[in-house]
Enzyme design. Structure first.
Site, PDB file in Angstrom:
ATOM      1  CG  HIS A 121      -1.891  -1.051   1.378  1.00 12.55           C
ATOM      2  ND1 HIS A 121      -2.049  -1.799   2.526  1.00 12.55           N
ATOM      3  CD2 HIS A 121      -2.812  -1.521   0.506  1.00 12.55           C
ATOM      4  CE1 HIS A 121      -3.026  -2.669   2.357  1.00 12.55           C
ATOM      5  NE2 HIS A 121      -3.509  -2.525   1.134  1.00 12.55           N
ATOM      6  CE  LYS A 139     -21.914  -8.291  10.254  1.00 15.61           C
ATOM      7  NZ  LYS A 139     -21.898  -8.768   8.852  1.00 15.61           N
ATOM      8  CB  SER A 163      -4.239  -6.662   4.681  1.00 19.99           C
ATOM      9  OG  SER A 163      -3.850  -5.416   4.177  1.00 19.99           O
TER      10      SER A 163
END
Ligand code: PNS
Length: 166
Positions: free
Chosen positions: A18, A42, A129
């Site tokens: 990133h 979540k 990630s």
């Protein structure tokens, strides 16, 4: 007129892949806004305020980079920010199908916003990630794959979780 680009994502956590794309974008555009999506997962590893703090620390002093959060449709956020460009990184062919789908859907929703794809430097073409989280959870090293502030915070989180479990 300034060209503003949005670099959207979950950034849970920010990786060196990133960072590489953001630095490339900062050279191309007057401003690149790292836009962290709220409410995507979540059970995230890092909270939204933590992710904002991390990105701000990594890019502090870089006037071309801004860190923000957004929810709702990305193209609506781009419109609010008067951004004409969405930046996405493309690592491998496997990224392409989903990215093309998103870019074309975003174009359908708001044709005036252009998606620009950028390739990270080769050492980051396999970094994600998801893998970073998995490696850390299983005790492996992610040195060189994430900024040092992320590495430190990943270690702290792991320690905190282990202490809670003990
Ligand atoms: O880091 P990610 O998970 O690959 O980022 C995906 C992201 C945030 C770019 C995408 O989920 C998104 O744009 N979400 C916002 C909602 C939206 O606009 N959906 C329609 C996309 S065509």
């Amino acid at each position: 007129m300034d060209v503003i680009a949005i670099y959207p994502g979950s950034f849970d956590p920010l990786t060196n892949g990133h960072v590489d794309i953001i630095q490339r974008g900062a050279r191309l555009f007057d401003r690149i806004v790292v836009a962290i999506l709220v409410n995507v997962d979540k059970a995230p590893l890092f909270t939204i305020p933590e992710r904002v703090e991390i990105a701000r620390e990594v890019f502090k002093g870089d006037a071309h980079v801004e860190v923000d959060t957004f929810d709702g449709l990305l193209v609506d956020y781009a419109e609010r920010r008067r951004a004409g460009v969405i930046v996405r990184g493309l690592r491998a062919i496997s990224d392409f199908e989903f990215e093309m789908q998103m870019a074309l859907m975003n174009r359908r929703l708001r044709p005036e916003v252009e998606t620009v794809f950028m390739m990270p430097a080769e050492p980051y073409t396999y970094v994600s990630s998801r893998l970073v989280k998995e490696i850390v959870a299983l005790g492996g090293s992610v040195n060189g794959l994430v900024p040092s502030v992320v590495e430190r915070r990943l270690r702290d989180k792991k320690l905190a979780r282990e202490t809670l479990r003990a």
